[in-house]
Design a protein around this motif. Structure first.
Motif, PDB file in Angstrom:
ATOM      1  N   ALA A 155       0.838  -1.207   0.000  1.00 36.04           N
ATOM      2  CA  ALA A 155       0.000   0.000   0.000  1.00 36.04           C
ATOM      3  C   ALA A 155       0.871   1.254   0.000  1.00 36.04           C
ATOM      4  N   VAL A 156       0.430   2.262  -0.734  1.00 39.53           N
ATOM      5  CA  VAL A 156       1.125   3.547  -0.748  1.00 39.53           C
ATOM      6  C   VAL A 156       0.563   4.412   0.368  1.00 39.53           C
ATOM      7  N   PRO A 157       1.271   5.477   0.758  1.00 40.27           N
ATOM      8  CA  PRO A 157       0.786   6.322   1.849  1.00 40.27           C
ATOM      9  C   PRO A 157      -0.625   6.836   1.589  1.00 40.27           C
ATOM     10  N   PRO A 158      -1.496   6.774   2.589  1.00 43.56           N
ATOM     11  CA  PRO A 158      -2.884   7.198   2.382  1.00 43.56           C
ATOM     12  C   PRO A 158      -2.986   8.707   2.171  1.00 43.56           C
ATOM     13  N   ALA A 159      -3.936   9.104   1.357  1.00 46.37           N
ATOM     14  CA  ALA A 159      -4.191  10.522   1.102  1.00 46.37           C
ATOM     15  C   ALA A 159      -5.582  10.658   0.507  1.00 46.37           C
ATOM     16  N   SER A 160      -6.146  11.838   0.634  1.00 44.60           N
ATOM     17  CA  SER A 160      -7.469  12.080   0.072  1.00 44.60           C
ATOM     18  C   SER A 160      -7.672  13.569  -0.124  1.00 44.60           C
ATOM     19  N   VAL A 161      -8.524  13.887  -1.084  1.00 46.16           N
ATOM     20  CA  VAL A 161      -9.042  15.246  -1.178  1.00 46.16           C
ATOM     21  C   VAL A 161     -10.400  15.270  -0.478  1.00 46.16           C
ATOM     22  N   VAL A 162     -10.809  16.476  -0.080  1.00 41.48           N
ATOM     23  CA  VAL A 162     -12.129  16.666   0.520  1.00 41.48           C
ATOM     24  C   VAL A 162     -12.857  17.684  -0.335  1.00 41.48           C
ATOM     25  N   ARG A 163     -13.982  17.250  -0.915  1.00 42.99           N
ATOM     26  CA  ARG A 163     -14.695  18.142  -1.832  1.00 42.99           C
ATOM     27  C   ARG A 163     -15.902  18.781  -1.171  1.00 42.99           C
ATOM     28  N   SER A 164     -16.424  18.158  -0.174  1.00 43.52           N
ATOM     29  CA  SER A 164     -17.549  18.774   0.526  1.00 43.52           C
ATOM     30  C   SER A 164     -17.826  17.949   1.767  1.00 43.52           C
ATOM     31  N   LEU A 165     -18.700  18.450   2.588  1.00 45.65           N
ATOM     32  CA  LEU A 165     -19.205  17.701   3.733  1.00 45.65           C
ATOM     33  C   LEU A 165     -20.614  18.195   4.015  1.00 45.65           C
ATOM     34  N   ARG A 166     -21.320  17.479   4.846  1.00 43.54           N
ATOM     35  CA  ARG A 166     -22.684  17.885   5.220  1.00 43.54           C
ATOM     36  C   ARG A 166     -22.978  17.344   6.607  1.00 43.54           C
ATOM     37  N   TRP A 167     -24.084  17.820   7.158  1.00 44.90           N
ATOM     38  CA  TRP A 167     -24.536  17.229   8.408  1.00 44.90           C
ATOM     39  C   TRP A 167     -26.027  16.955   8.351  1.00 44.90           C
ATOM     40  N   ARG A 168     -26.417  16.027   9.221  1.00 42.11           N
ATOM     41  CA  ARG A 168     -27.823  15.639   9.289  1.00 42.11           C
ATOM     42  C   ARG A 168     -28.197  15.451  10.745  1.00 42.11           C
ATOM     43  N   THR A 169     -29.483  15.628  11.017  1.00 44.44           N
ATOM     44  CA  THR A 169     -30.003  15.476  12.369  1.00 44.44           C
ATOM     45  C   THR A 169     -30.895  14.248  12.415  1.00 44.44           C
ATOM     46  N   ARG A 170     -30.577  13.344  13.346  1.00 46.40           N
ATOM     47  CA  ARG A 170     -31.413  12.167  13.535  1.00 46.40           C
ATOM     48  C   ARG A 170     -31.086  11.521  14.869  1.00 46.40           C
ATOM     49  N   ALA A 171     -32.117  10.885  15.457  1.00 43.42           N
ATOM     50  CA  ALA A 171     -31.964  10.124  16.704  1.00 43.42           C
ATOM     51  C   ALA A 171     -31.283  10.926  17.794  1.00 43.42           C
ATOM     52  N   GLY A 172     -31.674  12.208  17.919  1.00 45.83           N
ATOM     53  CA  GLY A 172     -31.146  13.011  19.015  1.00 45.83           C
ATOM     54  C   GLY A 172     -29.692  13.406  18.877  1.00 45.83           C
ATOM     55  N   GLN A 173     -29.173  13.438  17.666  1.00 47.11           N
ATOM     56  CA  GLN A 173     -27.789  13.841  17.493  1.00 47.11           C
ATOM     57  C   GLN A 173     -27.594  14.455  16.107  1.00 47.11           C
ATOM     58  N   THR A 174     -26.527  15.219  16.000  1.00 46.75           N
ATOM     59  CA  THR A 174     -26.110  15.759  14.715  1.00 46.75           C
ATOM     60  C   THR A 174     -24.941  14.937  14.204  1.00 46.75           C
ATOM     61  N   GLU A 175     -25.067  14.415  12.995  1.00 44.87           N
ATOM     62  CA  GLU A 175     -23.999  13.641  12.378  1.00 44.87           C
ATOM     63  C   GLU A 175     -23.368  14.451  11.255  1.00 44.87           C
ATOM     64  N   VAL A 176     -22.071  14.701  11.374  1.00 47.22           N
ATOM     65  CA  VAL A 176     -21.299  15.358  10.330  1.00 47.22           C
ATOM     66  C   VAL A 176     -20.664  14.275   9.469  1.00 47.22           C
ATOM     67  N   LEU A 177     -20.875  14.319   8.164  1.00 48.44           N
ATOM     68  CA  LEU A 177     -20.354  13.306   7.251  1.00 48.44           C
ATOM     69  C   LEU A 177     -19.317  13.942   6.321  1.00 48.44           C
ATOM     70  N   ILE A 178     -18.105  13.370   6.332  1.00 42.66           N
ATOM     71  CA  ILE A 178     -17.021  13.872   5.490  1.00 42.66           C
ATOM     72  C   ILE A 178     -16.606  12.743   4.551  1.00 42.66           C
ATOM     73  N   PRO A 179     -17.053  12.767   3.291  1.00 40.89           N
ATOM     74  CA  PRO A 179     -16.671  11.713   2.334  1.00 40.89           C
ATOM     75  C   PRO A 179     -15.180  11.812   1.985  1.00 40.89           C
ATOM     76  N   LEU A 180     -14.483  10.676   2.023  1.00 40.37           N
ATOM     77  CA  LEU A 180     -13.057  10.629   1.741  1.00 40.37           C
ATOM     78  C   LEU A 180     -12.759   9.503   0.756  1.00 40.37           C
ATOM     79  N   GLN A 181     -11.597   9.573   0.156  1.00 41.72           N
ATOM     80  CA  GLN A 181     -11.161   8.485  -0.718  1.00 41.72           C
ATOM     81  C   GLN A 181     -10.623   7.303   0.080  1.00 41.72           C
ATOM     82  N   GLN A 182     -10.033   7.583   1.230  1.00 35.90           N
ATOM     83  CA  GLN A 182      -9.553   6.560   2.146  1.00 35.90           C
ATOM     84  C   GLN A 182      -9.861   7.009   3.572  1.00 35.90           C
TER      85      GLN A 182
END
Length: 607
Positions: free
Chosen positions: A307-334
């Motif tokens: 395996a080569v050293p891990p890396a990723s770009v971040v193009r966006s993120l979002r959050w959602r509210t459910r089950a009494g909590q806020t979930e922040v989601l950050i999509p990554l390549q790895q």
């Protein structure tokens, strides 16, 4: 484990050393018998009994306390001196120790007990002649470093010696270093005996850098003193890593523990969820140094060949509210490593090996997040700052869903209108220790801590349930519950808070006869106010002595899923406080005060 004299019971363990360690097995006394047995009576038919220290105990402390009991009435003598005793007949005097073997004699009503306590010097003087002090050679275990990285070699040898190291075809001179101090371990902070200690032995040290990758083997340490010479093969081998072949690991544990240095003695950092990938830039023993600076136990990882050293770009993120909590989601390549810091009104997440290609982020109004700010703070590091509407979140958890990082932050539950009503709250209670393998500390009669925490925890459960709370117990008997299982219960129960109940002890040099009080221990900022509120109620309402509110890296204070506090409700080794700790009426009063403290914290102003 040591055995007690006369009692056939395990000896007292150092309270500071055993916090957070949990055991298994069967109880010495069932919880149902406790009320009948307390207040405690002498545990020996002979009348005089010593629970701690065991005969032949070895310590480096300048003094030691003796924990024991005898039938009330008459005098207990310790080496000819009268011993102070509680109304129940218990005692905990301290005795100064000379270096070497110390004879200890106790007497009561014609019965005599004799034992020895051995004090070893903190610093063993070196014998004459050319040699190295035992355990002083560095590196002490196998190491792997980067090309050109500084490697420290060190050894303790007699003054005036010539010392060198031979490794990889090179000779590295080690020269005498200026005097330095030795720091006591972390337990010393609990007694205030944490001042640096001057070191008289001479340390020889030197630094070398090696540019060519390869295995250099173990260093040979040489010492000359006059015409005499000696050499010793080091215990740790050295490897210089090839940059193009640095391994990549993936975290295989559910939550890999990161640390500030290469052993379990170093401070913990942000746990890394299973699946996180990281580049390894060094090794020290079984610990791996990751590219972002943290260390992790190799046993919690698997190597990814090729395996080569891990890396990723971040193009966006979002959050959602459910089950009494806020979930922040950050999509990554790895799945990348990250670090989290929680402040008074913010949560900061630093994402490593990442570059921002972010143009769009949706930021709808959220019950918890007031604003998001982010910046590329280094070539491969992004910092996200979540400004919060309330001073502290009610807990957070992280996980990877595939290669999407999920940060879940809990919302505040519906708060009670009155301090004595706790409807809608779910609380985890942890009765400290348990089983034959982890009895905890012991009182003067030999009764183990685990058999006192359980009935006290049940009383607190009754008090909380009477106020409307739902209570989850990590154990409701003397069954085996491992440390990980207890923290897993807190994580899976998604409680609104968690309390771990314990009784206190001291290291050998402590003053068991004069140290007492209620202490509250927290780790995450979200739990600080809860610890203060409970401590305030117990010390003010019950008039109990204060042992203080402490930040401490304790296993049952570390869960981030909810505000978690560990309570040391009194010193079981203190003769008078022991009698208070095991008194059923006082336990009920203590349960009420702790529950009141929870209510105070829930109703505190949050804006």
């Amino acid at each position: 484990m040591h055995r007690s004299r006369n009692l056939g019971l395990p000896s007292l363990s150092s309270g500071a050393a055993r916090w957070g360690r949990l055991g298994d097995g069967l109880s010495l006394l069932t919880a149902a018998l406790l009320c009948a047995l307390f207040p405690a009576r002498p545990a020996s038919a002979e009348g005089l009994a010593v629970v701690y220290p065991p005969n032949g105990h070895v310590t480096t402390a300048e003094r030691i306390f003796l924990i024991g009991t005898a039938a009330p009435g008459d005098v207990v003598w310790l080496n000819g001196q009268r011993v102070h005793r509680s109304p129940g007949g218990h005692f905990a005097p301290s005795l100064p120790l000379a270096v070497g073997s110390n004879l200890v004699t106790l007497a009561h009503r014609g019965q005599t007990l004799q034992m020895t306590v051995v004090r070893k010097p903190q610093e063993v003087p070196l014998a004459s002649g050319p040699h190295f002090a035992e355990g002083s050679l560095e590196p002490a275990q196998d190491r792997a470093v980067q090309p050109g990285e500084a490697v420290r070699f060190a050894a303790v040898a007699p003054p005036g010696a010539l010392v060198s190291v031979h490794i990889g075809g090179r000779t590295v001179p080690l020269v005498p270093q200026p005097p330095a101090s030795r720091l006591p371990d972390n337990k010393a902070g609990l007694t205030g005996q944490n001042a640096p200690v001057a070191v008289t032995r001479v340390t020889y040290a030197g630094v070398a850098r090696f540019g060519t990758p390869g295995r250099l083997g173990k260093p040979i340490f040489q010492v000359s003193l006059g015409a005499e010479r000696a050499q010793t093969l080091g215990s740790g081998s050295l490897e210089v890593m090839a940059p193009e072949r640095q391994p990549v690991i993936e975290v295989s544990a559910e939550a890999g523990i990161t640390r500030s240095g290469p052993s379990s003695d170093f401070s913990r950092g942000t746990p890394l969820p299973r699946g996180t990938r990281a580049l390894v830039t060094g090794r020290d023993g079984q610990f791996l140094r990751l590219a972002h600076g943290a260390w992790i136990d190799q046993q919690e990882t698997v190597t990814l060949p090729g395996a080569v050293p891990p890396a990723s770009v971040v193009r966006s993120l979002r959050w959602r509210t459910r089950a009494g909590q806020t979930e922040v989601l950050i999509p990554l390549q790895q799945a990348l490593p990250f670090q989290i810091e929680v402040g008074e009104r913010e949560l900061n997440l630093q994402l490593h090996h990442a570059q921002a290609q972010t143009d769009i982020i949706r930021t709808d109004e959220d019950p918890l997040i007031r604003r998001l700010d982010w910046s590329q703070v280094g070539p491969d590091r992004i910092r996200y700052r979540f400004a919060l509407k309330t001073p502290l979140p009610w807990g957070y958890q992280t996980r990877y869903e595939g290669t999407t990082l999920v940060l879940a932050m809990r919302h505040a539950p519906p708060l009670p209108a009155h301090q004595r009503r706790l409807e809608g709250l779910r609380i985890v209670l942890d009765a400290g220790h348990g089983g034959s393998g982890d009895r905890g500390t012991h009182g003067p009669t030999g009764v183990p801590e685990k058999d006192v925490t359980l009935p006290m925890t049940r009383r607190l459960r009754s008090e909380l349930e009477a106020r409307g709370a739902t209570v989850v117990m990590t154990r409701d008997g003397d069954e085996e519950v491992g440390l990980k299982a207890r923290t897993d219960i807190i994580a899976s129960s998604t409680p609104h808070l968690a309390l771990s109940l314990h009784y206190n002890a001291l290291p050998d040099a402590g003053d068991a006869e004069n140290t007492r009080g209620f202490g509250a221990f927290w780790y995450h900022p979200q739990a600080h106010g809860l610890a203060q509120a409970i401590h305030r109620r117990v010390t003010q309402d019950l008039g109990r002595p204060s042992y203080g509110v402490w930040w401490d890296n304790l296993a049952l204070a570390r869960p981030s899923a909810a505000p978690s506090v560990l309570l040391e409700m009194g010193f079981l080794i203190n003769p008078e406080e022991y009698e208070w700790c095991v008194d059923a009426h006082e336990q009920r009063r203590l349960a009420e005060a702790i529950a009141d403290g929870v209510g105070d914290w829930l109703l505190r102003p949050r804006e």
